[in-house]
Design a protein around this motif. Sequence first.
Motif, PDB file in Angstrom:
ATOM      1  N   TYR A 105      -9.502  11.014  56.796  1.00  0.00           N
ATOM      2  CA  TYR A 105      -9.944   9.970  57.711  1.00  0.00           C
ATOM      3  C   TYR A 105      -9.744   8.580  57.115  1.00  0.00           C
ATOM      4  O   TYR A 105      -9.558   7.606  57.832  1.00  0.00           O
ATOM      5  CB  TYR A 105     -11.403  10.205  58.113  1.00  0.00           C
ATOM      6  CG  TYR A 105     -11.614  11.579  58.711  1.00  0.00           C
ATOM      7  CD1 TYR A 105     -10.701  12.059  59.657  1.00  0.00           C
ATOM      8  CD2 TYR A 105     -12.649  12.407  58.331  1.00  0.00           C
ATOM      9  CE1 TYR A 105     -10.837  13.327  60.200  1.00  0.00           C
ATOM     10  CE2 TYR A 105     -12.792  13.681  58.864  1.00  0.00           C
ATOM     11  CZ  TYR A 105     -11.888  14.139  59.802  1.00  0.00           C
ATOM     12  OH  TYR A 105     -12.017  15.387  60.336  1.00  0.00           O
ATOM     13  N   GLN A 109      -7.969   4.784  58.645  1.00  0.00           N
ATOM     14  CA  GLN A 109      -8.499   3.437  58.448  1.00  0.00           C
ATOM     15  C   GLN A 109      -7.500   2.576  57.683  1.00  0.00           C
ATOM     16  O   GLN A 109      -7.324   1.394  57.984  1.00  0.00           O
ATOM     17  CB  GLN A 109      -9.833   3.513  57.710  1.00  0.00           C
ATOM     18  CG  GLN A 109     -10.854   4.284  58.545  1.00  0.00           C
ATOM     19  CD  GLN A 109     -12.248   4.241  57.987  1.00  0.00           C
ATOM     20  OE1 GLN A 109     -12.421   4.142  56.772  1.00  0.00           O
ATOM     21  NE2 GLN A 109     -13.244   4.306  58.851  1.00  0.00           N
ATOM     22  N   SER A 467     -15.977   1.416  62.205  1.00  0.00           N
ATOM     23  CA  SER A 467     -17.287   1.935  62.587  1.00  0.00           C
ATOM     24  C   SER A 467     -17.217   3.244  63.375  1.00  0.00           C
ATOM     25  O   SER A 467     -18.233   3.746  63.826  1.00  0.00           O
ATOM     26  CB  SER A 467     -18.027   0.874  63.409  1.00  0.00           C
ATOM     27  OG  SER A 467     -17.210   0.478  64.487  1.00  0.00           O
ATOM     28  N   VAL A 468     -16.011   3.785  63.533  1.00  0.00           N
ATOM     29  CA  VAL A 468     -15.893   5.005  64.317  1.00  0.00           C
ATOM     30  C   VAL A 468     -16.073   6.235  63.427  1.00  0.00           C
ATOM     31  O   VAL A 468     -15.570   6.282  62.307  1.00  0.00           O
ATOM     32  CB  VAL A 468     -14.520   5.062  65.017  1.00  0.00           C
ATOM     33  CG1 VAL A 468     -14.269   6.430  65.619  1.00  0.00           C
ATOM     34  CG2 VAL A 468     -14.433   3.998  66.090  1.00  0.00           C
ATOM     35  N   ASP A 469     -16.781   7.203  63.949  1.00  0.00           N
ATOM     36  CA  ASP A 469     -16.924   8.476  63.233  1.00  0.00           C
ATOM     37  C   ASP A 469     -15.715   9.345  63.539  1.00  0.00           C
ATOM     38  O   ASP A 469     -15.575   9.845  64.652  1.00  0.00           O
ATOM     39  CB  ASP A 469     -18.222   9.177  63.688  1.00  0.00           C
ATOM     40  CG  ASP A 469     -18.342  10.551  63.056  1.00  0.00           C
ATOM     41  OD1 ASP A 469     -17.639  10.805  62.051  1.00  0.00           O
ATOM     42  OD2 ASP A 469     -19.118  11.373  63.570  1.00  0.00           O
ATOM     43  N   SER A 471     -14.892  12.129  62.101  1.00  0.00           N
ATOM     44  CA  SER A 471     -14.993  13.521  61.641  1.00  0.00           C
ATOM     45  C   SER A 471     -14.802  14.532  62.766  1.00  0.00           C
ATOM     46  O   SER A 471     -14.613  15.715  62.508  1.00  0.00           O
ATOM     47  CB  SER A 471     -16.337  13.746  60.956  1.00  0.00           C
ATOM     48  OG  SER A 471     -17.382  13.547  61.878  1.00  0.00           O
ATOM     49  N   CYS A 472     -14.829  14.067  64.024  1.00  0.00           N
ATOM     50  CA  CYS A 472     -14.589  15.030  65.097  1.00  0.00           C
ATOM     51  C   CYS A 472     -13.085  15.302  65.280  1.00  0.00           C
ATOM     52  O   CYS A 472     -12.687  16.118  66.109  1.00  0.00           O
ATOM     53  CB  CYS A 472     -15.222  14.566  66.392  1.00  0.00           C
ATOM     54  SG  CYS A 472     -14.676  12.948  66.896  1.00  0.00           S
ATOM     55  N   THR A 530     -17.887   9.732  71.507  1.00  0.00           N
ATOM     56  CA  THR A 530     -17.578   9.923  70.090  1.00  0.00           C
ATOM     57  C   THR A 530     -16.149  10.427  69.920  1.00  0.00           C
ATOM     58  O   THR A 530     -15.372   9.906  69.117  1.00  0.00           O
ATOM     59  CB  THR A 530     -18.531  10.964  69.459  1.00  0.00           C
ATOM     60  OG1 THR A 530     -19.840  10.741  69.963  1.00  0.00           O
ATOM     61  CG2 THR A 530     -18.516  10.867  67.961  1.00  0.00           C
ATOM     62  N   ALA A 534     -12.779   8.290  68.560  1.00  0.00           N
ATOM     63  CA  ALA A 534     -12.029   8.778  67.400  1.00  0.00           C
ATOM     64  C   ALA A 534     -10.558   8.985  67.778  1.00  0.00           C
ATOM     65  O   ALA A 534      -9.656   8.613  67.024  1.00  0.00           O
ATOM     66  CB  ALA A 534     -12.630  10.078  66.900  1.00  0.00           C
TER      67      ALA A 534
END
Length: 561
Positions: A105, A109, A467-469, A471-472, A530, A534
């Motif tokens: 991830y 970024q 700021s985005v998660d 992990s999905c 979410t 992503a």
Amino acid sequence: MKTIGEKVQQQLREVIEAAVMQAKETGDLSIENMPVINLEVPREKTHGDYATNIAMLLSKQARMAPRKIAEIIADHLPAEGTLIEGMEVAGPGFINFFLGNGWLYEVIQDICQKGDDYGSTHVGAGEKVQIEFVSANPTGPLHMGNARGAAVGSVLANVMQKAGYEVTKEFYINDAGNQIIKFGQSLEARYLQALGQDVPFPEQGYKGQDVIDLMEILAQQEGNSYLEMDSSQRQEALITYALEKKIIAMKEDLHGFGVDYDVWFSEEALHTSGKVMQTLDSLKKKGYVYEKEDAYWFKATAFGEEKDEVVIRSNGVPTYFAADIAYHYDKFERGFDTVINIWGADHHGHVSRMKGGMKAMGVDPDRLEVIIMQLVRLVRDGEQVRMSKRSGEMITLNDLVDEVGKDAARFFFVMRNTDSHLDFDLELAKSQSNENPVYYVQYAHARTHGILQQAYQKEVCMPAFESVDLSCLSAEVELDLIKKMLEFPSEIADAAKNREPHRMARYAQDLAGLFHSFYNNSRVLGEEQTIRDARLILVHAVQIVLRNTLDILGITAPERM
RNA sequence: GCGCCCGUAGCUCAGUGGAUAGAGCACUGGCCUCCGGAGCCGGGAGCGUAGGUUCGAUUCCUAUCGGGCGUACCA
């Protein structure tokens, strides 16, 4: 500045080395030398994210079976405090490492942060490199071989620039020598013919339509103002006129093909400035030039060649080879660390004597690299079309760009390894251009734009990548896509170091393919926030990498098609 | 003759000494009324031949066969 891939590999190397040292100290392994730890991405996904063959390399000095060594090393590898989530000893003695997804991830970024600059590295360390390519005779239009050289040269320049080399692109204008004399005779005949005189066309002349057109225009504009000159004066004047027009036309044609040069270097200027004679004098002083049968010869046999080469003919005129030694010596005098030439296969015999020439001039011949491009075969209806400038039967670069477009033509030419012959099927390129892989890649880019555009229209805000998660993003295609993007910087570095621009075309197809798979597998818009956010970031990252790849290839990245 | 490049699927080509050799085209079977089907998912078929080096060879070496190019006081 290390890429994320390099950081991960470095950590793995440190851990492996520590484990080997520990095994040595505990007496489990008896070895003397620590080999270079080689890490590779296994072809098979089931073999982990990275694998090392260290056990096989140690097998001889440790006098143990590779699998046994691998097990010992694995026992000493720490499980805690690293990215390693799992490992196994497999096959003949590989140690395979399975990593968690967290580090992937970071790649996304990194891409979003660097944008256009993602992929840039410093492996070239500012090395000054000159790439000379195309360098076509200005006596006729640019043909398919020139087109391949143009595509390969410009992509190589782009890729090396991106990898941190300081690149200069140069075109050597062959405006001297025999072919110019023939050119002058051809021009004269066409000029006189344009004025209605029934003069014969020289046997060895350039029969192309472009020469006829050029002289008809001149005859219309200037009438018979060249008629009063004597023949040699007239030829000279016509050459001056025609060369200027031809060079302007070549610049325009190449520009239309996405190729622009930093330097246009005239062969004639080497003669008039005295550089050719200076170089020959210098070789004479060193004892590498001698006189025989009224001619002057370069002692190529002193550099492993089968025979010596004439540098000044018995009529006193220096050969092309003489000028070429002066030219290449001049390149190094201009301060380039490395000089790369891209030549057609029909010039390969010239390579080693050219290097011999450099050695004689005191230049390390390894600094002169020659990429030999195998010839382009033009195919029409399944049969090879013979092309010849003299006969005027040819498909020009302009014809090609008009028919299939700059993007498709460039991609086609740069797709293949320069060592391979290139069959250019005109019918395929013209009538079935949709099947050209360039569209596949461009379509992927257009799709990324389509999604982001749709999001915009639906007033879905583009989230901030920090700021985005992410992990999905755990589907196989998503992870594959990220891993492919992770490779981008090293792919560029490898393409640059090995002088293999075709790798970038391959990369573009691979990345586009993974994106198309993702597109069909996962939706972006309409998913819960979410996931949507992503995936939006992922699509954004893919767009950046695709655009950067297309940029290197000199191909447009369309927003819609 | 000598030198350089290439022999990988029916075709055009990938594959910095690693495990089950990959794409595209062609052939063929499927894909949600959905962000663009120029797309996706599946199927068959291959390292020219013979030796050698290596723990391990499509990859390196040698030989051989086949194709291309070169072997000019052309460029």
